[in-house]
Design a protein around this motif. Structure first.
Motif, PDB file in Angstrom:
ATOM      1  N   ARG A 175     -17.649  -7.509   6.298  1.00  0.00           N
ATOM      2  CA  ARG A 175     -16.223  -7.602   6.624  1.00  0.00           C
ATOM      3  C   ARG A 175     -15.533  -6.258   6.491  1.00  0.00           C
ATOM      4  O   ARG A 175     -14.663  -5.897   7.305  1.00  0.00           O
ATOM      5  CB  ARG A 175     -15.548  -8.634   5.721  1.00  0.00           C
ATOM      6  CG  ARG A 175     -15.933 -10.074   6.043  1.00  0.00           C
ATOM      7  CD  ARG A 175     -15.130 -11.058   5.211  1.00  0.00           C
ATOM      8  NE  ARG A 175     -15.592 -12.424   5.413  1.00  0.00           N
ATOM      9  CZ  ARG A 175     -14.997 -13.494   4.890  1.00  0.00           C
ATOM     10  NH1 ARG A 175     -13.920 -13.351   4.136  1.00  0.00           N
ATOM     11  NH2 ARG A 175     -15.479 -14.700   5.118  1.00  0.00           N
TER      12      ARG A 175
ATOM     13  N   THR B 143     -16.679  -4.111   9.493  1.00  0.00           N
ATOM     14  CA  THR B 143     -16.040  -4.584  10.718  1.00  0.00           C
ATOM     15  C   THR B 143     -14.574  -4.184  10.754  1.00  0.00           C
ATOM     16  O   THR B 143     -14.035  -3.806  11.805  1.00  0.00           O
ATOM     17  CB  THR B 143     -16.177  -6.110  10.827  1.00  0.00           C
ATOM     18  OG1 THR B 143     -17.554  -6.468  10.852  1.00  0.00           O
ATOM     19  CG2 THR B 143     -15.510  -6.627  12.094  1.00  0.00           C
TER      20      THR B 143
ATOM     21  N   LEU C 190      -9.216  -8.306   3.218  1.00  0.00           N
ATOM     22  CA  LEU C 190     -10.354  -8.738   2.398  1.00  0.00           C
ATOM     23  C   LEU C 190      -9.871  -8.982   0.973  1.00  0.00           C
ATOM     24  O   LEU C 190      -9.359  -8.083   0.314  1.00  0.00           O
ATOM     25  CB  LEU C 190     -11.451  -7.663   2.408  1.00  0.00           C
ATOM     26  CG  LEU C 190     -12.702  -7.931   1.570  1.00  0.00           C
ATOM     27  CD1 LEU C 190     -13.385  -9.222   1.985  1.00  0.00           C
ATOM     28  CD2 LEU C 190     -13.674  -6.754   1.684  1.00  0.00           C
TER      29      LEU C 190
ATOM     30  N   SER D  60     -23.059  -2.737  10.306  1.00  0.00           N
ATOM     31  CA  SER D  60     -22.536  -4.064  10.015  1.00  0.00           C
ATOM     32  C   SER D  60     -23.282  -5.107  10.835  1.00  0.00           C
ATOM     33  O   SER D  60     -23.498  -4.926  12.034  1.00  0.00           O
ATOM     34  CB  SER D  60     -21.040  -4.135  10.345  1.00  0.00           C
ATOM     35  OG  SER D  60     -20.582  -5.469  10.277  1.00  0.00           O
TER      36      SER D  60
ATOM     37  N   ALA E  61     -22.194  -8.425  10.819  1.00  0.00           N
ATOM     38  CA  ALA E  61     -21.311  -9.574  10.635  1.00  0.00           C
ATOM     39  C   ALA E  61     -21.603 -10.675  11.641  1.00  0.00           C
ATOM     40  O   ALA E  61     -21.345 -11.856  11.380  1.00  0.00           O
ATOM     41  CB  ALA E  61     -19.854  -9.127  10.748  1.00  0.00           C
TER      42      ALA E  61
END
Length: 451
Positions: free
Chosen positions: A139, A142, A257, A420, A422
């Protein structure tokens, strides 16, 4: 053959089962481990998993690979009825069923403590399992990708704002490691600057890291603040609705986050669905030899250890003290469990658990750490090296030690792997759209026939 059932495959449960396999003959007892996950999570590595310093799989120790003789059941124990010597198991698939036993070992572990805060369930993520650590890392990365192509403004600030709630070891280590990762990533994102990063650590008490002294704890706060972090002490979260953080000190900000590490709570199975004795905190009442019960009232054939057991701390000078819920105690209690259960079956001598702390050590990010043993305090790079050295020795099996060391050595030469993944959290999206970005992604239940 005696049936020994171990509820939970965490530290204490894994080491108890491992030790029982080594000490008991095949005709003496059958060992059953019930846990919804097929692995034991080495939680001290989770902060480094969030930073990409340890591969996610290397923080997970396969139960089947190391427990060769035990029967492993992928399921959750929903009730313990020791009066009948039965537990209720909810498997991953299928209906609940009862499992009988002769001896039970409860090492189910604690759960993350939460509060009825608006938006908490919708926007926060924990840091207790490997999956959560991987998601936190992905996260953040991203968010960097998305923020890099946005003009300066509210949405860009939101994407680059990270909030950790809880100033214990898990929260501080995860916060420090993720801050270290974010700072390192700025080199690959010339569109972003360090001034745009906003990292907040929120703690309800007046200090962080309660296991260390006041001065070392204050040094950690100063160290984090010098790196640009905001540490909010004596502060609580009032709301997380729509990702908008409202603090008790009046501050408000949007955060993409939010990581929740505000302590542990007793396991609901132990607290609410068991006839074994518990204390006022919902923890199992345990004798110093890890048998359930008190000196005057012993519960036969029941043992417990780890985070959901109130194990008396014989090494403490404080009357009535219990061992703190950490890996150091859980591992050693698991080993003693195996020895004591075998001694009990064979009529041998059962020993009390007594372990003096070896000190506490925490990572605060790449090359940064703190160690304390009584009045000895070590800070910075030496403490960080001690952290890595201790945990690579403590993680079970030579196979895991070598894998972790290999990743660390590779990172020392080539740097962090800033990729990443994700999308693995939604693996069917690419298949469903089939290359057409205008095609909507179906929900998991779409396309099914009506009942």
């Amino acid at each position: 053959m005696r049936e020994i059932v171990i509820v939970g495959g965490g530290y204490a449960g894994f080491y108890a089962a491992w030790g029982l396999e080594k000490r008991l003959g095949t005709a003496e007892a059958r060992i059953t481990v019930v846990d919804p996950r097929p692995y034991m999570t080495y939680q001290p590595f989770l902060p480094e998993v969030t930073a990409g310093s340890v591969e996610a799989r290397h923080a997970a120790v396969s139960l089947r690979r190391h427990l060769r003789r035990a029967r492993l059941i992928a399921g959750t124990v929903t009730a313990i009825r020791h009066a009948d010597r039965t537990i209720t198991v909810r498997p991953a698939n299928g209906a609940d069923y009862e499992l009988r036993y002769d001896t039970i070992v409860v090492t189910a572990g604690a759960v993350t403590r939460t509060f009825p805060i608006p938006g908490l369930a919708q926007h926060a993520i924990g840091l207790k399992h490997v999956e959560e650590a991987v998601a936190i890392r992905d996260r953040l990365m991203t968010a960097f990708d998305q923020a890099a192509f946005l003009p300066p403004g509210a949405e860009r600030r939101r994407l680059l704002t990270v909030t950790f709630v809880g100033g214990g070891f898990s929260g501080v280590e995860g916060f420090g490691e993720l801050l270290s990762l974010a700072t390192a990533m700025l080199k690959s994102y010339p569109e972003l600057s360090s001034d745009e990063l906003s990292f907040h650590l929120v703690e309800a008490r007046g200090r962080i890291l309660p296991e260390v002294g006041d001065k070392p704890g204050a040094w950690v706060v100063r160290s984090l603040e010098r790196r640009g972090a905001h540490v909010h002490l004596n502060t609580q979260i009032h709301s997380l609705a729509d990702g908008h953080v409202v603090l008790s000190n009046g501050e408000e900000f949007d955060s993409a986050l939010v990581v929740w590490t505000a302590g542990n709570a007793s396991n609901p199975v132990v607290h609410n669905h068991s006839d074994l004795p518990i204390d006022e905190r919902g923890l199992l009442v345990v004798r110093p030899d890890l048998r359930v019960g008190t000196d005057s009232e012993l519960v036969a054939d029941a043992w417990a250890a780890g985070d959901d057991a109130a194990v008396p701390d014989l090494a403490s000078t404080v009357p009535g003290a219990h061992t703190v819920p950490n890996a150091q105690h859980a591992v050693r209690q698991g080993r003693l469990l195996a020895k004591n259960i075998v001694a009990d079956l064979r009529g041998g001598r059962i020993k009390n658990y007594r372990h003096s702390s070896l000190g506490v050590v925490a990572t605060l990010g790449l090359g940064r750490g703190i160690f304390q043993y009584k009045r000895i305090v070590i800070k910075g790079l030496p403490a960080w090296l001690m952290h890595r050295g201790y945990h690579v020795l403590a993680v079970p099996s030579w196979e895991r030690k070598i894998r972790v060391l290999t990743v660390w050595l590779t990172a020392a030469v080539f740097g962090r792997d800033l990729v990443s993944l994700a999308s693995v959290q939604h693996p069917r999206d690419a298949f469903v759209t089939s290359g057409d970005p205008q095609r909507p992604v179906e929900s998991p239940t779409s396309g099914r026939r009506a009942a």
